[in-house]
Motif scaffolding. Structure first.
Motif, PDB file in Angstrom:
ATOM      1  N   LEU A  85     -22.983   0.157   7.471  1.00  0.00           N
ATOM      2  CA  LEU A  85     -23.186  -0.507   6.405  1.00  0.00           C
ATOM      3  C   LEU A  85     -22.029  -0.679   5.429  1.00  0.00           C
ATOM      4  O   LEU A  85     -21.223   0.111   5.321  1.00  0.00           O
ATOM      5  CB  LEU A  85     -24.557   0.070   5.354  1.00  0.00           C
ATOM      6  CG  LEU A  85     -25.801  -0.040   6.192  1.00  0.00           C
ATOM      7  CD1 LEU A  85     -26.854   0.935   5.288  1.00  0.00           C
ATOM      8  CD2 LEU A  85     -26.199  -1.506   6.282  1.00  0.00           C
ATOM      9  N   THR A 122     -20.354  -1.737  -0.232  1.00  0.00           N
ATOM     10  CA  THR A 122     -21.113  -2.547  -1.325  1.00  0.00           C
ATOM     11  C   THR A 122     -22.715  -1.970  -1.317  1.00  0.00           C
ATOM     12  O   THR A 122     -23.358  -1.753  -2.289  1.00  0.00           O
ATOM     13  CB  THR A 122     -20.966  -4.006  -1.558  1.00  0.00           C
ATOM     14  OG1 THR A 122     -19.658  -4.283  -1.728  1.00  0.00           O
ATOM     15  CG2 THR A 122     -21.659  -4.533  -2.395  1.00  0.00           C
ATOM     16  N   VAL A 123     -23.279  -2.010  -0.018  1.00  0.00           N
ATOM     17  CA  VAL A 123     -24.572  -1.801   0.361  1.00  0.00           C
ATOM     18  C   VAL A 123     -24.646  -0.373  -0.153  1.00  0.00           C
ATOM     19  O   VAL A 123     -25.738   0.012  -0.622  1.00  0.00           O
ATOM     20  CB  VAL A 123     -24.910  -2.353   1.446  1.00  0.00           C
ATOM     21  CG1 VAL A 123     -26.505  -1.750   1.981  1.00  0.00           C
ATOM     22  CG2 VAL A 123     -24.807  -3.998   1.873  1.00  0.00           C
ATOM     23  N   ASP A 165     -29.430  -8.498  -5.173  1.00  0.00           N
ATOM     24  CA  ASP A 165     -30.009  -8.633  -4.141  1.00  0.00           C
ATOM     25  C   ASP A 165     -28.928  -9.800  -3.369  1.00  0.00           C
ATOM     26  O   ASP A 165     -28.957  -9.591  -1.987  1.00  0.00           O
ATOM     27  CB  ASP A 165     -31.190  -9.494  -3.800  1.00  0.00           C
ATOM     28  CG  ASP A 165     -32.481  -8.359  -4.562  1.00  0.00           C
ATOM     29  OD1 ASP A 165     -32.260  -6.975  -4.204  1.00  0.00           O
ATOM     30  OD2 ASP A 165     -33.611  -8.686  -4.587  1.00  0.00           O
ATOM     31  N   VAL A 215     -25.870  -7.841  -2.047  1.00  0.00           N
ATOM     32  CA  VAL A 215     -26.092  -7.238  -0.596  1.00  0.00           C
ATOM     33  C   VAL A 215     -26.060  -8.424   0.423  1.00  0.00           C
ATOM     34  O   VAL A 215     -25.501  -8.076   1.444  1.00  0.00           O
ATOM     35  CB  VAL A 215     -27.789  -6.680  -0.594  1.00  0.00           C
ATOM     36  CG1 VAL A 215     -27.999  -6.123   0.768  1.00  0.00           C
ATOM     37  CG2 VAL A 215     -27.743  -5.532  -1.575  1.00  0.00           C
ATOM     38  N   THR A 243     -23.060  -8.374   3.716  1.00  0.00           N
ATOM     39  CA  THR A 243     -23.774  -7.873   4.844  1.00  0.00           C
ATOM     40  C   THR A 243     -23.677  -9.100   5.816  1.00  0.00           C
ATOM     41  O   THR A 243     -24.194 -10.068   5.660  1.00  0.00           O
ATOM     42  CB  THR A 243     -25.182  -7.286   4.806  1.00  0.00           C
ATOM     43  OG1 THR A 243     -25.208  -6.576   3.682  1.00  0.00           O
ATOM     44  CG2 THR A 243     -25.569  -6.662   5.960  1.00  0.00           C
ATOM     45  N   ARG A 253     -28.827  -7.625   7.881  1.00  0.00           N
ATOM     46  CA  ARG A 253     -29.488  -7.637   6.791  1.00  0.00           C
ATOM     47  C   ARG A 253     -30.543  -6.857   6.667  1.00  0.00           C
ATOM     48  O   ARG A 253     -30.930  -6.442   5.654  1.00  0.00           O
ATOM     49  CB  ARG A 253     -29.560  -9.199   6.565  1.00  0.00           C
ATOM     50  CG  ARG A 253     -27.956  -9.706   6.080  1.00  0.00           C
ATOM     51  CD  ARG A 253     -28.434 -11.101   5.397  1.00  0.00           C
ATOM     52  NE  ARG A 253     -26.738 -11.522   5.175  1.00  0.00           N
ATOM     53  CZ  ARG A 253     -26.877 -13.108   5.338  1.00  0.00           C
ATOM     54  NH1 ARG A 253     -27.885 -13.779   5.431  1.00  0.00           N
ATOM     55  NH2 ARG A 253     -25.511 -13.559   5.273  1.00  0.00           N
ATOM     56  N   ALA A 310     -29.770  -3.352   6.032  1.00  0.00           N
ATOM     57  CA  ALA A 310     -29.285  -3.263   4.795  1.00  0.00           C
ATOM     58  C   ALA A 310     -30.259  -3.107   3.704  1.00  0.00           C
ATOM     59  O   ALA A 310     -30.464  -2.503   2.690  1.00  0.00           O
ATOM     60  CB  ALA A 310     -28.357  -4.371   4.459  1.00  0.00           C
ATOM     61  N   TYR A 311     -31.365  -4.203   3.877  1.00  0.00           N
ATOM     62  CA  TYR A 311     -32.318  -4.311   2.700  1.00  0.00           C
ATOM     63  C   TYR A 311     -33.244  -3.148   2.954  1.00  0.00           C
ATOM     64  O   TYR A 311     -33.852  -2.586   2.078  1.00  0.00           O
ATOM     65  CB  TYR A 311     -33.044  -5.606   2.503  1.00  0.00           C
ATOM     66  CG  TYR A 311     -32.235  -6.875   1.978  1.00  0.00           C
ATOM     67  CD1 TYR A 311     -31.950  -6.688   0.674  1.00  0.00           C
ATOM     68  CD2 TYR A 311     -31.935  -7.633   2.806  1.00  0.00           C
ATOM     69  CE1 TYR A 311     -31.269  -7.708   0.184  1.00  0.00           C
ATOM     70  CE2 TYR A 311     -31.015  -8.724   2.267  1.00  0.00           C
ATOM     71  CZ  TYR A 311     -30.855  -8.891   0.918  1.00  0.00           C
ATOM     72  OH  TYR A 311     -29.958 -10.020   0.097  1.00  0.00           O
ATOM     73  N   HIS A 323     -31.725  -0.111   1.176  1.00  0.00           N
ATOM     74  CA  HIS A 323     -31.875  -0.290  -0.304  1.00  0.00           C
ATOM     75  C   HIS A 323     -33.015   0.307  -0.614  1.00  0.00           C
ATOM     76  O   HIS A 323     -33.037   1.117  -1.449  1.00  0.00           O
ATOM     77  CB  HIS A 323     -31.403  -1.666  -0.595  1.00  0.00           C
ATOM     78  CG  HIS A 323     -31.288  -1.717  -2.157  1.00  0.00           C
ATOM     79  ND1 HIS A 323     -32.187  -2.097  -2.905  1.00  0.00           N
ATOM     80  CD2 HIS A 323     -30.250  -1.573  -3.043  1.00  0.00           C
ATOM     81  CE1 HIS A 323     -31.953  -2.000  -4.267  1.00  0.00           C
ATOM     82  NE2 HIS A 323     -30.668  -2.007  -4.137  1.00  0.00           N
TER      83      HIS A 323
END
Length: 384
Positions: A4, A7-8, A117, A120, A124, A129, A132-133, A136
């Motif tokens: 990842l 930033t994420v 959001d 992200v 990504t 994604r 990634a979400y 999070h």
């Protein structure tokens, strides 16, 4: 799993500490209302509904304003505001004061959510994604689990009153704020046209995204604050420490399945996973409708957490997929706005249904609505 982006990972850690702080406070709200302030379930619905609706309008503005500009200041300011006001919830002498404090807390959420959001999505690759979400949301729920456990331990063995527990929440919350200020690095993202202020109007969104967001708003009427699960436990005679432990287990259950939901979304597409997640959430509400004892509350609460976790992050993954890169902040702003403006009617209607027909009736009602929205999503077409 692909690595990842930094930033994420940073935003995930920030969410972990922020939710650790938040969940030292949020599950105590119904206990403060019922115990110290003498309020009922309709007031709880009003507290949660006003909080979400107030933040929703700000999310649209902050999301749109962050397009073509730096998003980090919005994220930093939002987290800072929430963590400055949240520790003082326990000092409210009337439920109206608590409503105002909760609304201020959510103003912070309104400032940060859409730009975060969008950050992200900016950082990504499209193919990951969902993960990634999902990551999070897993960090969110992991922090929530630990926060509730800390609150339970301090209440059970630390001898602290509820307002004191809430005051201590400032420590992890401010650590998350420092983490943003020191370590978050923002990558360049698509810029708005030179000399033009970002448009905030609905017509600026692609038609397919408009249809999707309309359905999200309808599904929002079926969303129930998990503080009502705590309220149900209070009705059944559960103690404060036990309810906090239940809250922690629900958060842990959601954390366990939210990353799984993100992985599946990257494989089968976010729209298909959205339908799976909404169906799972509807089943979760149906499960909660069966609670009539303290033991069944624990079993059904954890089952609800596992089912609800599958949909965590998927809605945002689909927003990121459907939104043009230059207007992601605006798209997430509209997503949060429409999700939030229905929070007041949803909270009040659920509280009223609870007061008139009991918890089983209220949870059955939202389960039926969630099933109907899931069926309606079959007509939705988009870029999977």
């Amino acid at each position: 799993m692909l690595r990842l982006p930094a930033t994420v990972i940073t935003l995930g850690l920030v969410s972990f500490f922020n939710d650790l702080a938040s969940e030292m406070v949020t599950p105590l709200i119904p206990l403060v209302l019922a115990g110290g302030l003498g309020a009922g379930p309709i007031v709880l619905g009003l507290v949660e509904g006003v909080a979400e609706a107030v933040s929703a309008w700000l999310k649209l503005w902050s999301g749109g304003r962050s397009d073509g500009r730096r998003r980090k200041p919005w994220v930093l300011g939002g987290y800072l505001l929430s963590n400055l006001v949240r520790p003082f919830f326990g000092l409210a002498g009337h439920w109206v004061v608590l409503v105002c404090l909760r609304a201020t807390d959510r103003l912070g959420k309104g400032l940060r959510s859409a730009p975060r959001d969008a950050l992200v999505a900016d950082a990504t690759p499209r193919a990951m994604r969902g993960v990634a979400y999902g990551f999070h949301r897993a960090m969110d729920n992991g922090g929530a689990c630990l926060g509730a456990l800390i609150a339970a331990a301090t209440v059970a063995w630390g001898g602290l009153a509820l307002p004191e527990v809430m005051l201590w929440s400032a420590v992890p919350g401010l650590f998350g704020v420092i983490l943003i200020a020191v370590t978050l690095r923002e990558l360049p993202h698509a810029e708005a046209s030179a000399g033009r202020r970002p448009r905030l109007d609905w017509a600026a969104l692609p038609r397919v995204l408009q249809r999707y967001l309309g359905l999200v708003a309808l599904f929002g009427l079926a969303r129930v604050s998990e503080t009502f699960v705590v309220w149900r436990g209070h009705e059944l005679g559960s103690g404060t420490a036990g309810l906090l432990l239940l809250w922690a287990l629900m958060s842990l259950a959601k954390s366990a399945t939210s990353l799984l939901g993100g992985h599946i979304a990257d494989r089968i597409g976010p729209l298909a996973m959205l339908r799976v997640g909404w169906l799972a959430l509807a089943l979760g509400y149906a499960v909660l409708a069966q609670v009539d004892t303290q033991s069944s509350l624990w079993l059904c609460g954890v089952a609800f957490g596992l089912l609800a976790g599958l949909s965590e992050g998927v809605e945002r993954t689909l927003v990121g997929a459907l939104a043009p890169a230059a207007s992601r902040g605006l798209a997430f702003g509209w997503y949060h706005l429409l999700s939030g403006v229905v929070a007041i009617p949803a909270g009040l209607l659920f509280g009223a249904a609870w007061g008139r027909g009991g918890a089983g009736f209220a949870f059955t009602l939202v389960a039926v609505l969630a099933f109907a929205c899931t069926a309606a999503s079959l007509r939705l077409r988009g870029r999977d």
